[in-house]
Design a protein around this motif. Structure first.
Motif, PDB file in Angstrom:
ATOM      1  N   UNK A 362       0.807  -1.215   0.000  1.00 40.07           N
ATOM      2  CA  UNK A 362       0.000   0.000   0.000  1.00 40.07           C
ATOM      3  C   UNK A 362       0.846   1.274   0.000  1.00 40.07           C
ATOM      4  N   UNK A 363       2.170   1.129  -0.077  1.00 39.02           N
ATOM      5  CA  UNK A 363       3.047   2.291  -0.137  1.00 39.02           C
ATOM      6  C   UNK A 363       3.505   2.805   1.208  1.00 39.02           C
ATOM      7  N   UNK A 364       3.063   2.203   2.287  1.00 30.10           N
ATOM      8  CA  UNK A 364       3.513   2.607   3.618  1.00 30.10           C
ATOM      9  C   UNK A 364       4.819   1.889   3.964  1.00 30.10           C
ATOM     10  N   UNK A 365       5.470   2.335   5.034  1.00 29.77           N
ATOM     11  CA  UNK A 365       6.786   1.819   5.392  1.00 29.77           C
ATOM     12  C   UNK A 365       6.686   0.419   5.994  1.00 29.77           C
ATOM     13  N   UNK A 366       7.547  -0.472   5.518  1.00 31.99           N
ATOM     14  CA  UNK A 366       7.663  -1.805   6.111  1.00 31.99           C
ATOM     15  C   UNK A 366       8.741  -1.791   7.188  1.00 31.99           C
ATOM     16  N   UNK A 367       9.988  -1.504   6.803  1.00 31.89           N
ATOM     17  CA  UNK A 367      11.063  -1.417   7.786  1.00 31.89           C
ATOM     18  C   UNK A 367      12.251  -0.681   7.180  1.00 31.89           C
ATOM     19  N   UNK A 368      13.137  -0.208   8.055  1.00 37.19           N
ATOM     20  CA  UNK A 368      14.384   0.437   7.652  1.00 37.19           C
ATOM     21  C   UNK A 368      15.538  -0.349   8.253  1.00 37.19           C
ATOM     22  N   UNK A 369      16.575  -0.564   7.452  1.00 41.11           N
ATOM     23  CA  UNK A 369      17.745  -1.301   7.919  1.00 41.11           C
ATOM     24  C   UNK A 369      19.009  -0.646   7.382  1.00 41.11           C
ATOM     25  N   UNK A 370      20.109  -0.873   8.089  1.00 40.18           N
ATOM     26  CA  UNK A 370      21.400  -0.359   7.642  1.00 40.18           C
ATOM     27  C   UNK A 370      21.855  -1.166   6.430  1.00 40.18           C
ATOM     28  N   UNK A 371      22.259  -0.473   5.385  1.00 38.59           N
ATOM     29  CA  UNK A 371      22.721  -1.125   4.159  1.00 38.59           C
ATOM     30  C   UNK A 371      24.246  -1.056   4.031  1.00 38.59           C
ATOM     31  N   UNK A 372      24.829   0.091   4.319  1.00 37.11           N
ATOM     32  CA  UNK A 372      26.284   0.245   4.210  1.00 37.11           C
ATOM     33  C   UNK A 372      26.765   1.146   5.329  1.00 37.11           C
ATOM     34  N   UNK A 373      27.765   0.690   6.070  1.00 38.36           N
ATOM     35  CA  UNK A 373      28.365   1.545   7.092  1.00 38.36           C
ATOM     36  C   UNK A 373      29.846   1.199   7.261  1.00 38.36           C
ATOM     37  N   UNK A 374      30.512   1.954   8.119  1.00 40.70           N
ATOM     38  CA  UNK A 374      31.949   1.807   8.290  1.00 40.70           C
ATOM     39  C   UNK A 374      32.692   3.108   8.078  1.00 40.70           C
ATOM     40  N   UNK A 375      31.971   4.141   7.613  1.00 36.91           N
ATOM     41  CA  UNK A 375      32.606   5.456   7.468  1.00 36.91           C
ATOM     42  C   UNK A 375      32.839   6.118   8.828  1.00 36.91           C
ATOM     43  N   UNK A 376      32.121   5.671   9.856  1.00 39.57           N
ATOM     44  CA  UNK A 376      32.321   6.139  11.225  1.00 39.57           C
ATOM     45  C   UNK A 376      32.935   4.995  12.020  1.00 39.57           C
ATOM     46  N   UNK A 377      34.169   5.175  12.506  1.00 37.20           N
ATOM     47  CA  UNK A 377      34.875   4.100  13.194  1.00 37.20           C
ATOM     48  C   UNK A 377      34.394   3.970  14.637  1.00 37.20           C
TER      49      UNK A 377
END
Length: 414
Positions: A362-377
């Motif tokens: 229906x176009x509403x949000x299902x979930x949010x997850x981290x896809x790429x990180x590591x720029x912050x140690x």
């Protein structure tokens, strides 16, 4: 009286600056040369490039994905990928836009140089393409168009035309070094949409009527020739990153929350604009449902829309782009990627990563997850600060980074 005098002087100075900028624009609009020399290209080899490649190797992504250096681009901010895949344009918060070309299609840039050096620019952050190949540039207080930029970008002179003249995007008193990096997108209706951040942490009540009338602290739209300007959405503090869901044509936009209220509040926002003239609550709310100190006793306007996604406080969510490619697995199709630039005022820093938000039928949000990180140690050091995310024509993602001065590429290799 003093404020009126300051505004008058500021307006005069900006007018003088605009005349200087428009002199070359008039020549370019008449297809005349300006005598401007090309600037030296940005080196794509050497010690700096090798150091950037080492950073790419430290970025964590899901199994099957790979991060690589696409291009070294100083101060890289928001991006626009040419419809025919010839060149990618990269804006900055300084005075240049860069053209990035992968000539041999090995998915590594061969050529990076200043685009249209004959045009003096001010905070040329927002770049976006129309489907017929016109490049639009939203500056601090001007909007330009560059027809056929994807094919006539090689020399210093390129056809350029004002869509909104210098000094007419926002009033002189709203021009600021703060929150005036614009972003833009051509909507499904063919109109040009531009995010307009307002210059304060929390604005005083007496400036709000003028801000709302101009769409400052929201999103405006106009025809691509600059006419029929309309306020599309209000109630945002510093909106950055806008895209339209190709399925239902609705808009999604990030908004950065109020500073100085603590490490964990207010939350950042990704707002879902489902109809024109919606109000997303600022300055009565500082982010999410947290009331601002300055407006805590004020009556809240009717119909305030709360964020579709609540983000980490002070992570500075900037870029936003729906994934429409076929390279990534099916789970990523139909959702959108966002970037977090990273916090500047938290005791425990957070951000500097790419997130993925999936949507329901229906176009509403299902979930949010981290896809790429590591720029912050883990030691709290920033190796980079992602700004924007856009898709190359092959379905891979480009991620710009204004700290490292790079554009990263994330590809799925199975």
């Amino acid at each position: 009286m003093r404020m009126k005098a300051i505004v008058a002087v500021t307006t005069a100075l900006l007018s003088t600056s605009a005349m200087a900028q428009d002199s070359n624009l008039e020549k370019l609009g008449g297809f005349k040369t300006t005598g401007t020399a090309m600037m030296e290209p940005i080196a794509q080899s050497g010690d700096n490039v090798e150091a950037l490649k080492a950073i790419a190797a430290k970025i964590k992504v899901p199994a099957g994905f790979k991060v690589s250096l696409y291009a070294a681009v100083p101060d890289a901010r928001h991006m626009a990928v040419g419809p025919q895949g010839v060149v990618t344009f990269v804006g900055t918060r300084k005075e240049h836009v860069y053209s990035v070309t992968d000539r041999n299609k090995d998915r590594v840039a061969d050529d990076v140089k200043v685009f249209a050096p004959s045009v003096k620019m001010a905070v040329p952050n927002g770049v976006c393409f129309s489907r017929d190949g016109v490049l639009y540039l939203a500056e601090q207080n001007r909007v330009l168009s560059f027809p056929a930029a994807e094919f006539f970008y090689e020399g210093p002179d390129v056809a350029a035309f004002p869509v909104v003249k210098e000094g007419e995007l926002v009033p002189a008193e709203a021009v600021s070094y703060n929150h005036t990096a614009r972003t833009c997108r051509i909507g499904p209706d063919g109109r040009l949409y531009i995010t307009l951040g307002q210059p304060f942490n929390v604005p005083a009540a007496d400036v709000m009527p003028d801000f709302q009338k101009k769409g400052i602290g929201g999103v405006i739209s106009m025809k691509t020739d600059g006419t029929d300007r309309q306020v599309y959405a209000l109630g945002m503090r510093n909106p950055l990153g806008i895209d339209f869901n190709p399925k239902d044509k609705t808009a999604w936009v990030n908004d950065n929350q109020v500073d100085g209220m603590g490490d964990l509040i207010p939350v950042g926002e990704t707002n879902h604009i489902t109809a024109p003239n919606q109000n997303f609550g600022f300055p009565w709310y500082g982010g999410g449902k947290t009331r601002t100190v300055e407006y805590k006793d004020d009556t809240i306007p009717d119909g305030v829309v709360f964020p579709a996604v609540e983000r980490d406080a002070h992570a500075a969510d900037l870029g936003l782009s729906f994934y429409t490619g076929k390279q990534f697995p099916a789970a990523y199709r139909g959702g959108f990627f966002t970037t977090q630039h990273g916090s500047w005022n938290r005791i425990e820093p957070v951000g500097a990563r790419v997130l993925f938000t999936s949507l329901k039928e229906d176009g509403s949000v299902a979930k949010t997850e981290v896809f790429a990180d590591g720029w912050l140690t883990g030691d709290g050091e920033y190796l980079g600060r992602p700004v924007d995310v856009q898709m190359l024509n092959d379905g891979s993602l480009l991620v710009s980074d204004d700290l490292a001065g790079a554009v990263w590429r994330i590809a799925y290799e199975g």
